[in-house]
Design a protein around this motif. Structure first.
Motif, PDB file in Angstrom:
ATOM      1  N   MET A  76       0.946  -1.147  -0.173  1.00 37.95           N
ATOM      2  CA  MET A  76       0.109   0.051  -0.039  1.00 37.95           C
ATOM      3  C   MET A  76       0.877   1.278  -0.049  1.00 37.95           C
ATOM      4  SD  MET A  76      -2.944  -1.551   0.010  1.00 37.95           S
ATOM      5  CE  MET A  76      -4.159  -0.070   0.268  1.00 37.95           C
ATOM      6  N   SER A  77       0.117   2.323  -0.694  1.00 39.06           N
ATOM      7  CA  SER A  77       1.165   3.648  -0.387  1.00 39.06           C
ATOM      8  C   SER A  77       0.782   4.686   0.842  1.00 39.06           C
ATOM      9  CB  SER A  77       0.766   4.435  -1.890  1.00 39.06           C
ATOM     10  OG  SER A  77       1.073   3.713  -2.976  1.00 39.06           O
ATOM     11  N   GLY A  78       1.750   5.184   1.104  1.00 37.54           N
ATOM     12  CA  GLY A  78       1.688   6.087   2.154  1.00 37.54           C
ATOM     13  C   GLY A  78       2.387   5.553   3.590  1.00 37.54           C
ATOM     14  N   CYS A  79       3.029   6.308   4.044  1.00 34.17           N
ATOM     15  CA  CYS A  79       3.572   5.954   5.395  1.00 34.17           C
ATOM     16  C   CYS A  79       3.693   7.231   6.075  1.00 34.17           C
ATOM     17  CB  CYS A  79       4.889   5.177   5.166  1.00 34.17           C
ATOM     18  SG  CYS A  79       5.506   4.634   6.714  1.00 34.17           S
ATOM     19  N   PRO A  80       3.721   7.285   7.494  1.00 33.06           N
ATOM     20  CA  PRO A  80       3.910   8.318   8.459  1.00 33.06           C
ATOM     21  C   PRO A  80       5.248   8.426   9.052  1.00 33.06           C
ATOM     22  CG  PRO A  80       2.676   6.660   9.565  1.00 33.06           C
ATOM     23  CD  PRO A  80       2.857   6.118   8.207  1.00 33.06           C
ATOM     24  N   LEU A  81       5.960   7.490   8.814  1.00 33.96           N
ATOM     25  CA  LEU A  81       7.362   7.101   9.516  1.00 33.96           C
ATOM     26  C   LEU A  81       8.312   7.265   8.405  1.00 33.96           C
ATOM     27  CD1 LEU A  81       6.889   3.991  12.013  1.00 33.96           C
ATOM     28  CD2 LEU A  81       6.882   6.422  12.459  1.00 33.96           C
ATOM     29  N   ARG A  82       9.694   7.454   8.782  1.00 38.50           N
ATOM     30  CA  ARG A  82      10.553   8.093   7.873  1.00 38.50           C
ATOM     31  C   ARG A  82      11.956   7.298   8.231  1.00 38.50           C
ATOM     32  NH1 ARG A  82       6.909   9.004   5.461  1.00 38.50           N
ATOM     33  NH2 ARG A  82       6.213  10.749   4.176  1.00 38.50           N
ATOM     34  N   THR A  91       7.160   4.485  -1.396  1.00 42.40           N
ATOM     35  CA  THR A  91       5.635   4.388  -1.062  1.00 42.40           C
ATOM     36  C   THR A  91       5.339   5.292   0.011  1.00 42.40           C
ATOM     37  OG1 THR A  91       6.448   2.610   0.918  1.00 42.40           O
ATOM     38  CG2 THR A  91       6.134   1.740  -1.471  1.00 42.40           C
ATOM     39  N   TRP A  92       6.339   6.310   0.404  1.00 38.85           N
ATOM     40  CA  TRP A  92       5.730   7.268   1.465  1.00 38.85           C
ATOM     41  C   TRP A  92       4.640   7.965   1.217  1.00 38.85           C
ATOM     42  CZ3 TRP A  92      11.310   9.684   2.415  1.00 38.85           C
ATOM     43  CH2 TRP A  92      12.225   8.857   3.147  1.00 38.85           C
ATOM     44  N   LYS A  93       4.405   8.556   0.023  1.00 37.53           N
ATOM     45  CA  LYS A  93       3.586   9.116  -0.262  1.00 37.53           C
ATOM     46  C   LYS A  93       2.197   8.519  -0.892  1.00 37.53           C
ATOM     47  CE  LYS A  93       6.575  13.168  -1.101  1.00 37.53           C
ATOM     48  NZ  LYS A  93       7.074  13.984  -2.210  1.00 37.53           N
ATOM     49  N   MET A  94       0.874   8.627  -0.338  1.00 41.43           N
ATOM     50  CA  MET A  94      -0.214   8.057  -0.629  1.00 41.43           C
ATOM     51  C   MET A  94      -0.475   8.312  -2.154  1.00 41.43           C
ATOM     52  SD  MET A  94      -4.046   7.497   0.864  1.00 41.43           S
ATOM     53  CE  MET A  94      -3.249   7.065   2.643  1.00 41.43           C
ATOM     54  N   GLY A 127       3.478  -2.259   2.823  1.00 41.13           N
ATOM     55  CA  GLY A 127       3.503  -0.961   2.648  1.00 41.13           C
ATOM     56  C   GLY A 127       4.934  -0.638   2.091  1.00 41.13           C
ATOM     57  N   GLY A 128       5.159   0.495   2.546  1.00 38.88           N
ATOM     58  CA  GLY A 128       4.190   1.809   2.907  1.00 38.88           C
ATOM     59  C   GLY A 128       3.960   1.329   4.331  1.00 38.88           C
ATOM     60  N   GLU A 129       2.599   1.719   4.967  1.00 43.14           N
ATOM     61  CA  GLU A 129       2.030   1.406   6.005  1.00 43.14           C
ATOM     62  C   GLU A 129       0.490   1.084   5.588  1.00 43.14           C
ATOM     63  OE1 GLU A 129       0.719   0.124   8.669  1.00 43.14           O
ATOM     64  OE2 GLU A 129       2.984   0.794   9.609  1.00 43.14           O
ATOM     65  N   LEU A 153      -1.085  -9.014   8.367  1.00 36.93           N
ATOM     66  CA  LEU A 153      -0.871  -7.407   8.068  1.00 36.93           C
ATOM     67  C   LEU A 153       0.432  -7.247   8.621  1.00 36.93           C
ATOM     68  CD1 LEU A 153      -2.312  -4.539   7.928  1.00 36.93           C
ATOM     69  CD2 LEU A 153      -2.466  -4.739  10.516  1.00 36.93           C
ATOM     70  N   ASP A 154       1.299  -6.439   7.894  1.00 36.11           N
ATOM     71  CA  ASP A 154       2.717  -6.079   7.953  1.00 36.11           C
ATOM     72  C   ASP A 154       2.607  -4.560   8.273  1.00 36.11           C
ATOM     73  OD1 ASP A 154       5.417  -5.498   8.040  1.00 36.11           O
ATOM     74  OD2 ASP A 154       5.895  -6.211   5.853  1.00 36.11           O
ATOM     75  N   THR A 155       3.023  -4.376   9.708  1.00 36.88           N
ATOM     76  CA  THR A 155       2.881  -2.992   9.990  1.00 36.88           C
ATOM     77  C   THR A 155       3.750  -2.641  11.078  1.00 36.88           C
ATOM     78  OG1 THR A 155       1.217  -1.484  11.074  1.00 36.88           O
ATOM     79  CG2 THR A 155       1.042  -3.699  11.738  1.00 36.88           C
ATOM     80  N   SER A 156       3.973  -1.390  11.429  1.00 39.43           N
ATOM     81  CA  SER A 156       4.801  -0.882  12.647  1.00 39.43           C
ATOM     82  C   SER A 156       3.804  -0.803  13.837  1.00 39.43           C
ATOM     83  CB  SER A 156       5.523   0.534  12.249  1.00 39.43           C
ATOM     84  OG  SER A 156       4.368   1.486  12.026  1.00 39.43           O
TER      85      SER A 156
END
Length: 293
Positions: A76-82, A91-94, A127-129, A153-156
């Protein structure tokens, strides 16, 4: 599944009827997915909120990488972390993803359902996130569960509050990235805060979900002995939910993407961990009773 929302369209939707769409292959990139065309910005925001569309970077079929068996992994696109060591800064920007209909994604899962069941595999959202798009991901998971398909689900866990308990109930396995055990180190690594990861892991455990913890080992950044012990203690707070811990040695495979996007890469000259470092960290986790890969 809920009926498809009627959207205002500024151009006629021709993708279904086009020869290009009909001839698209099923493997790699986003080939074979039907994408909304002509939706204005307001429609896209509303559809994203309801989960009628999701912004997808890419997808692939793999084995024993993102969960058990043969899996369809959707990035998926978009991630709040860097994260300093991020392999996919693209994939950072949705907005850089492609909008995909919920129905198109569900049909894709259905197409591979027999393969997933035969191999003990399923669908993984990464992601992304993926937690940035909770409605879309959770609706796909709900449909997958109805087919008898395993969900992962793969997630932080950073966006813990985005997920309701009902959404968690449709997750069979979580690949939880515990990026640091020390809050200051976590902020230095990711730009975010640690507590939401801990909270999400405990919520998963409380609802009887299985967790595979992932920890990226970076010399001089995450390898401090005390930091590793803190990660182990966090994992211990998840109880029997943790099936194993994956120690992932840092590598430079993501560096070309940073260069291509012209983003300064903070680990430009960073080397991977030595064998002695990897062995020590694995032994630390094992001393807490964890199976370590």
């Amino acid at each position: 599944m809920d009926g498809q929302t009627a959207f205002r369209s500024t151009t006629r939707h021709m993708l279904k009827e086009s020869k290009t769409y009909a001839s698209q292959t099923l493997m790699g990139g986003l080939s074979g997915f039907e994408s909304p065309i002509g939706l204005d910005r307001r429609d896209r925001i509303r559809a994203l909120r309801t989960g009628d569309i999701g912004f997808v970077h890419s997808w692939d079929i793999n084995t024993s990488v993102d969960g058990p068996g043969t899996r369809m992994t959707v990035f998926m696109s978009g991630c709040p972390l860097r994260c300093q060591y991020c392999q996919n800064p693209d994939t950072w920007k949705m907005r850089d993803g492609k909008p995909v209909y919920l129905e198109a994604m569900v049909r894709k899962v259905e197409r591979y359902a027999d393969l997933f069941k035969a191999t003990g595999g399923g669908i993984t959202f990464s992601g992304g996130e993926s937690m940035m798009q909770p409605a879309f991901v959770s609706r796909v998971f709900h449909e997958a569960k109805a087919m008898g398909v395993h969900t992962c689900l793969d997630t932080s866990g950073f966006l813990n509050r985005n997920y309701t308990d009902a959404m968690i109930d449709d997750i069979d396995l979580c690949l939880l990235d515990v990026k640091s055990g020390d809050p200051d180190t976590y902020e230095r690594v990711t730009g975010g805060i640690l507590q939401p990861t801990i909270d999400f892991g405990r919520r998963l455990a409380k609802r009887g979900k299985k967790i595979w913890v992932r920890f990226v080992l970076v010399p001089g950044l995450t390898d401090d002995e005390e930091n590793v012990d803190k990660v182990a203690r966090i994992c211990r707070s998840f109880g029997d939910a943790v099936e194993h811990i994956d120690v992932l040695p840092f590598h430079q495979l993501g560096r070309p993407k940073w260069h291509e996007l012209r983003i300064p890469y903070p680990l430009e000259d960073q080397k991977g961990p030595s064998k002695a470092c990897k062995d020590r960290v694995r032994e630390q986790f094992e001393s807490y009773g964890f199976r370590v890969y």
